[in-house]
Design an enzyme around this catalytic site. Structure first.
Site, short mmCIF file in Angstrom:
data_model
loop_
_atom_site.label_atom_id
_atom_site.label_comp_id
_atom_site.label_asym_id
_atom_site.label_seq_id
_atom_site.Cartn_x
_atom_site.Cartn_y
_atom_site.Cartn_z
N GLY A 1 15.28 44.73 63.70
CA GLY A 1 16.60 44.71 63.08
C GLY A 1 17.71 44.83 64.10
N GLY B 1 9.61 43.24 65.39
CA GLY B 1 8.93 43.01 64.12
C GLY B 1 7.59 42.33 64.26
CE LYS C 1 12.37 38.50 51.04
NZ LYS C 1 13.04 39.82 50.95
NE ARG D 1 8.62 51.40 66.69
CZ ARG D 1 8.93 51.12 65.43
NH1 ARG D 1 8.77 52.02 64.49
NH2 ARG D 1 9.43 49.95 65.12
P1 AMP Z 1 9.26 38.57 58.29
O1 AMP Z 1 9.11 40.00 57.89
O2 AMP Z 1 10.41 37.88 57.64
O3 AMP Z 1 9.19 38.37 59.78
O4 AMP Z 1 8.00 37.81 57.65
C1 AMP Z 1 6.72 38.00 58.17
C2 AMP Z 1 5.70 37.76 57.10
O5 AMP Z 1 5.83 36.45 56.60
C3 AMP Z 1 4.31 37.90 57.66
O6 AMP Z 1 3.64 38.88 56.93
C4 AMP Z 1 3.71 36.52 57.45
O7 AMP Z 1 2.36 36.57 57.07
C5 AMP Z 1 4.53 35.94 56.33
N1 AMP Z 1 4.52 34.48 56.34
C6 AMP Z 1 4.84 33.67 57.36
N2 AMP Z 1 4.68 32.38 57.03
C7 AMP Z 1 4.25 32.35 55.75
C8 AMP Z 1 3.91 31.32 54.84
N3 AMP Z 1 3.98 30.04 55.21
N4 AMP Z 1 3.54 31.66 53.59
C9 AMP Z 1 3.48 32.96 53.23
N5 AMP Z 1 3.78 33.99 54.06
C10 AMP Z 1 4.15 33.69 55.30
#
Ligand code: AMP
Length: 400
Positions: A381, A358, A205, A43
């Site tokens: 974000g 992200g 999520k 950054r």
């Molecule tokens: P996000 O912050 O929503 O982009 O989520 C990213 C996180 O989700 C990362 O740390 C990934 O390791 C985790 N992740 C992605 N796919 C899976 C999965 N199938 N099971 C558990 N964690 C996951």
């Protein structure tokens, strides 16, 4: 930048010689817990072109940023002083640091700046008024400068004193080179991107991405879903997901999204195979077409990866946000790597390829492929909110 949006001046168009120039940068970098040194300077490096341009133009440069979440208290471990040291190395020039970001001592330091000098203010969030967008604090920041430039895209979706409140009180305003790059690549996704346009979404999520999915359904030809997010969509259709991560309170939302996609004629592609393991700490996995009972789906399987890659390579515009699996563990990183590789191939074939901040930005950087796609956003974000069709307060504030 014009069109549906108000005109925003680039820093290149501003009169900077001898002026006190306030640049809101994003120096929210990870620090080493033991030594306090900067762990990842990406950054800081991203802000160098704007700072170098301002130095060459002879501005008296005042840099401001937040770091972490001190929540309005002075937290010595979140001081920006280590950042000043790294910035000085990267610029090859001295960088002064201040003990605060407003007040008489800071005013006195600013008054002594000569053209080309650089002063880094202390963490903005040591004052609660920063995140509250306080009027007095906004005016105190504005009183430091003649010209305001925002180059912190990562906080552009926040209406804080340093991104929104102070801007009305400064005579000249504009955007830095980094913000200009972000808008140049992200805004076309909202207008008329070349088709086929597909979005690839992953990560943990569904709940974080409902709004962006709603907006994308009006624009894209196909939506490819991987990561843990996919299990909420599969479970909503009563497809077995074993013990995979799922949001049971979002099954109805997932069904509504699938219905909406159907009526909008948008194809939704979900995993057709999985790399599964017995628990999150596993270091190896096996491929299953349906996740067996008690097993966890931790990555998209090879058939899904090939299907997604084919879709990506055949598209003209691709937006990707979120890893396809637990990519931090090498055994579950293949799906994310396949998507990154396909993005690179699509770029070489002339597609517009954008990675929204992200974890997917971290993943593509880790693979050494960040330079081989059209754009990797510095703001997770902020990029998502822009794609949701929302106004970014930090961008709106810059409009003439
Ligand atoms: P996000 O912050 O929503 O982009 O989520 C990213 C996180 O989700 C990362 O740390 C990934 O390791 C985790 N992740 C992605 N796919 C899976 C999965 N199938 N099971 C558990 N964690 C996951």
């Amino acid at each position: 930048m014009s069109g549906a949006h108000g005109m925003i001046r680039s820093i290149r168009e501003l009169d900077l010689a001898g002026k006190r120039l306030f640049i809101r940068v994003d120096f929210n970098v990870p620090l080493d817990k033991k030594t306090g040194a900067v762990k990842d300077d990406a950054r800081i490096r991203a802000a160098i072109p704007t700072i170098a341009l301002a130095r060459a133009a002879g501005a008296k440069i005042i840099l401001a940023s937040h770091l972490g979440r001190p929540d309005g208290a002075v937290v010595p471990a979140l001081s920006l002083k280590p950042v000043a040291a790294r910035l000085a190395q990267l610029l090859g020039a001295p960088v002064q640091s201040a003990d605060d970001c407003v007040g008489e001592a800071v005013q006195a330091q600013v008054a002594k700046l000569a053209g080309g000098d650089v002063l880094l203010l202390e963490n903005l969030r040591f004052h609660a008024e920063e995140e509250e967008n306080g009027e007095a604090f906004s005016r105190a920041l504005a009183s430091l400068c003649d010209v305001y430039v925002d180059d912190a895209f990562g906080t552009a979706h926040r209406a804080h004193a340093s991104t929104a409140g102070m801007v009305a009180h400064v005579a000249q305003k504009g955007m830095g080179l980094l913000v200009a790059q972000e808008l140049k690549h992200l805004r076309p996704l909202l207008e008329n991107p070349p088709q086929p346009y597909i979005a690839v979404l992953g990560g943990a999520k569904v709940s974080d991405k409902i709004k962006v999915i709603d907006q994308l359904l009006g624009k894209v030809d196909a939506l490819l879903v991987g990561g843990a997010m996919a299990y909420t969509f599969l479970a909503a259709q009563k497809i077995a997901i074993g013990g995979s991560r799922v949001e049971l309170d979002k099954l109805d939302v997932a069904l509504r999204i699938l219905e909406k996609a159907k009526s909008a004629n948008v194809q939704v592609l979900l995993p057709i195979d999985h790399v599964v393991a017995a628990d999150l700490k596993s270091t190896s996995g096996e491929v299953q077409s349906v996740v067996a009972e008690k097993m966890l789906g931790l990555d998209i399987g090879p058939k899904t990866a090939a299907l997604f890659a084919e879709q990506i390579i055949g598209a003209k515009t691709i937006f990707w946000n979120g890893p396809m699996g637990l990519f931090e563990t090498p055994a579950f990183a293949a799906g994310t790597k396949a998507v990154a590789d396909a993005m690179v191939r699509a770029t070489a074939l002339g597609a517009l390829t954008v990675v929204g901040g992200g974890d997917s930005a971290a993943a593509i950087a880790q693979l050494g492929l960040a330079e081989k796609v059209s754009h990797v956003s510095t703001g997770g974000g902020a990029a998502l909110e822009l794609l949701e069709g929302r106004e970014l307060p930090g961008v709106t504030a810059l409009e003439q």
